[in-house]
Design a protein around this motif. Structure first.
Motif, PDB file in Angstrom:
ATOM      1  N   UNK A  28     -36.241 -34.123  20.488  1.00 61.30           N
ATOM      2  CA  UNK A  28     -35.510 -35.293  20.010  1.00 61.30           C
ATOM      3  C   UNK A  28     -35.962 -35.576  18.579  1.00 61.30           C
ATOM      4  N   UNK A  29     -35.078 -36.120  17.783  1.00 57.41           N
ATOM      5  CA  UNK A  29     -35.370 -36.550  16.410  1.00 57.41           C
ATOM      6  C   UNK A  29     -35.692 -35.412  15.447  1.00 57.41           C
ATOM      7  N   UNK A  30     -35.237 -34.214  15.752  1.00 58.96           N
ATOM      8  CA  UNK A  30     -35.499 -33.098  14.842  1.00 58.96           C
ATOM      9  C   UNK A  30     -34.237 -32.415  14.354  1.00 58.96           C
ATOM     10  N   UNK A  31     -33.084 -33.030  14.589  1.00 58.00           N
ATOM     11  CA  UNK A  31     -31.822 -32.440  14.173  1.00 58.00           C
ATOM     12  C   UNK A  31     -31.229 -31.464  15.174  1.00 58.00           C
ATOM     13  N   UNK A  32     -31.898 -31.246  16.290  1.00 62.70           N
ATOM     14  CA  UNK A  32     -31.418 -30.302  17.295  1.00 62.70           C
ATOM     15  C   UNK A  32     -30.107 -30.786  17.926  1.00 62.70           C
ATOM     16  N   UNK A  33     -30.038 -32.074  18.254  1.00 64.76           N
ATOM     17  CA  UNK A  33     -28.825 -32.630  18.849  1.00 64.76           C
ATOM     18  C   UNK A  33     -27.655 -32.611  17.888  1.00 64.76           C
ATOM     19  N   UNK A  47     -24.603 -19.741  16.993  1.00 63.35           N
ATOM     20  CA  UNK A  47     -25.910 -19.934  16.360  1.00 63.35           C
ATOM     21  C   UNK A  47     -25.810 -20.963  15.249  1.00 63.35           C
ATOM     22  N   UNK A  48     -26.704 -21.941  15.291  1.00 64.37           N
ATOM     23  CA  UNK A  48     -26.779 -22.969  14.264  1.00 64.37           C
ATOM     24  C   UNK A  48     -28.083 -22.879  13.496  1.00 64.37           C
ATOM     25  N   UNK A  49     -28.388 -23.958  12.798  1.00 68.77           N
ATOM     26  CA  UNK A  49     -29.629 -24.010  12.012  1.00 68.77           C
ATOM     27  C   UNK A  49     -30.860 -24.061  12.910  1.00 68.77           C
ATOM     28  N   UNK A  50     -30.795 -24.879  13.972  1.00 68.76           N
ATOM     29  CA  UNK A  50     -31.968 -25.106  14.813  1.00 68.76           C
ATOM     30  C   UNK A  50     -31.770 -24.716  16.267  1.00 68.76           C
ATOM     31  N   UNK A  51     -30.512 -24.549  16.694  1.00 73.78           N
ATOM     32  CA  UNK A  51     -30.236 -24.248  18.101  1.00 73.78           C
ATOM     33  C   UNK A  51     -29.231 -23.115  18.226  1.00 73.78           C
ATOM     34  N   UNK A  52     -29.197 -22.577  19.426  1.00 71.19           N
ATOM     35  CA  UNK A  52     -28.179 -21.626  19.839  1.00 71.19           C
ATOM     36  C   UNK A  52     -27.487 -22.228  21.052  1.00 71.19           C
ATOM     37  N   UNK A  53     -26.178 -22.110  21.076  1.00 67.58           N
ATOM     38  CA  UNK A  53     -25.421 -22.515  22.261  1.00 67.58           C
ATOM     39  C   UNK A  53     -24.902 -21.234  22.882  1.00 67.58           C
ATOM     40  N   UNK A  77     -26.448 -29.022  17.646  1.00 71.43           N
ATOM     41  CA  UNK A  77     -25.739 -28.632  18.871  1.00 71.43           C
ATOM     42  C   UNK A  77     -24.359 -29.285  18.946  1.00 71.43           C
ATOM     43  N   UNK A  78     -24.283 -30.558  18.603  1.00 78.36           N
ATOM     44  CA  UNK A  78     -22.994 -31.262  18.651  1.00 78.36           C
ATOM     45  C   UNK A  78     -22.013 -30.658  17.659  1.00 78.36           C
ATOM     46  N   UNK A  79     -22.471 -30.329  16.481  1.00 80.63           N
ATOM     47  CA  UNK A  79     -21.616 -29.728  15.467  1.00 80.63           C
ATOM     48  C   UNK A  79     -21.097 -28.360  15.928  1.00 80.63           C
ATOM     49  N   UNK A  80     -21.983 -27.521  16.454  1.00 79.41           N
ATOM     50  CA  UNK A  80     -21.565 -26.209  16.970  1.00 79.41           C
ATOM     51  C   UNK A  80     -20.552 -26.360  18.097  1.00 79.41           C
ATOM     52  N   UNK A  81     -20.783 -27.317  18.974  1.00 78.36           N
ATOM     53  CA  UNK A  81     -19.922 -27.518  20.139  1.00 78.36           C
ATOM     54  C   UNK A  81     -18.528 -27.978  19.708  1.00 78.36           C
ATOM     55  N   UNK A  82     -18.476 -28.906  18.784  1.00 77.25           N
ATOM     56  CA  UNK A  82     -17.163 -29.385  18.323  1.00 77.25           C
ATOM     57  C   UNK A  82     -16.417 -28.255  17.613  1.00 77.25           C
ATOM     58  N   UNK A  83     -17.103 -27.493  16.801  1.00 78.92           N
ATOM     59  CA  UNK A  83     -16.468 -26.336  16.155  1.00 78.92           C
ATOM     60  C   UNK A  83     -15.894 -25.396  17.204  1.00 78.92           C
ATOM     61  N   UNK A  95     -15.567 -22.331  29.282  1.00 73.09           N
ATOM     62  CA  UNK A  95     -16.615 -22.925  30.110  1.00 73.09           C
ATOM     63  C   UNK A  95     -16.814 -24.393  29.740  1.00 73.09           C
ATOM     64  N   UNK A  96     -16.852 -25.296  30.736  1.00 76.61           N
ATOM     65  CA  UNK A  96     -17.009 -26.724  30.442  1.00 76.61           C
ATOM     66  C   UNK A  96     -18.422 -27.131  30.069  1.00 76.61           C
ATOM     67  N   UNK A  97     -19.383 -26.223  30.233  1.00 76.54           N
ATOM     68  CA  UNK A  97     -20.757 -26.494  29.814  1.00 76.54           C
ATOM     69  C   UNK A  97     -21.389 -25.212  29.315  1.00 76.54           C
ATOM     70  N   UNK A  98     -22.274 -25.393  28.375  1.00 75.63           N
ATOM     71  CA  UNK A  98     -23.062 -24.267  27.869  1.00 75.63           C
ATOM     72  C   UNK A  98     -24.494 -24.741  27.648  1.00 75.63           C
ATOM     73  N   UNK A  99     -25.388 -23.784  27.579  1.00 73.21           N
ATOM     74  CA  UNK A  99     -26.812 -24.076  27.394  1.00 73.21           C
ATOM     75  C   UNK A  99     -27.126 -24.287  25.921  1.00 73.21           C
ATOM     76  N   UNK A 100     -28.057 -25.181  25.659  1.00 73.14           N
ATOM     77  CA  UNK A 100     -28.628 -25.354  24.317  1.00 73.14           C
ATOM     78  C   UNK A 100     -30.025 -24.749  24.366  1.00 73.14           C
TER      79      UNK A 100
END
Length: 184
Positions: free
Chosen positions: A105-110, A6-12, A113-119, A66-71
């Motif tokens: 797009x353009x709302x910080x969602x990406x 769980x992040x600020x704007x998305x869940x992976x 998600x990228x930050x959560x994924x790298x962590x 898992x090599x992919x997860x949902x955003x």
């Protein structure tokens, strides 16, 4: 099963069976989808029937998360995060992210998600570095990577041809020690 991140704007979260049809619709349900204009548009999107997509999409390699997860944002599936091995023997991994729904797009969602994924990748795999590969036409991806601390590592000039114009191939990355230092 992989935990939910769980992040600020998305869940992976893990991709579920009932995610496959909406994902297929995002990817193949529209001719010339908007997301493909940003996600390596110089590679053609090769259509797959739903049954073939369904069979291929959830394959998980041995001994890896898992090599992919949902955003997900606001309870809605909006994209996926992924990774692939550039060279498994040296733990060289490249991460990926696609937000299919332009409303997100353009709302910080990406960036979230990228930050959560790298962590998650650093926490679950013996990686020294996580990288991304994009192209100079995708300013949003480069900005998201920069915002989470990734550095430009390679810029191959004018090697991506799209709509009659040449763009640079961009590689960005972050080392584990850099990630851990900025996370303190």
């Amino acid at each position: 099963m992989t935990k939910i991140l769980a992040g600020r704007t998305v869940t992976i979260r893990p991709i579920l069976e009932n995610d496959l049809k909406p994902l297929w619709d995002y990817i193949y349900g529209t001719e010339n989808p908007e997301w493909k204009k940003w996600d390596a548009p110089y590679f053609p999107l090769v259509f797959k029937e739903y049954e073939e997509f369904q069979k291929d999409f959830i394959k998980i390699p041995d001994n890896d998360p898992a090599p992919r997860m949902a955003i997900e944002a606001n309870g809605k599936l909006i994209g996926i995060v992924s990774y692939y091995w550039e060279h498994r023997e040296s733990n060289w991994l490249e991460a990926g992210i696609v937000i299919y729904d332009p409303q997100y797009w353009n709302g910080g969602f990406g960036t979230d998600a990228l930050s959560l994924w790298i962590e998650h990748l650093f926490a679950t795999l013996p990686l020294v570095r996580v990288g991304i590969t994009t192209w100079s036409g995708n300013k949003r991806m480069m900005r998201a990577a920069e915002k989470i601390g990734m550095k430009l590592e390679a810029q191959l000039r004018k090697c991506r041809l799209y709509n009659g114009e040449y763009y640079d191939s961009i590689r960005m990355g972050i080392l584990r020690e850099e990630w851990e230092e900025q996370s303190r």
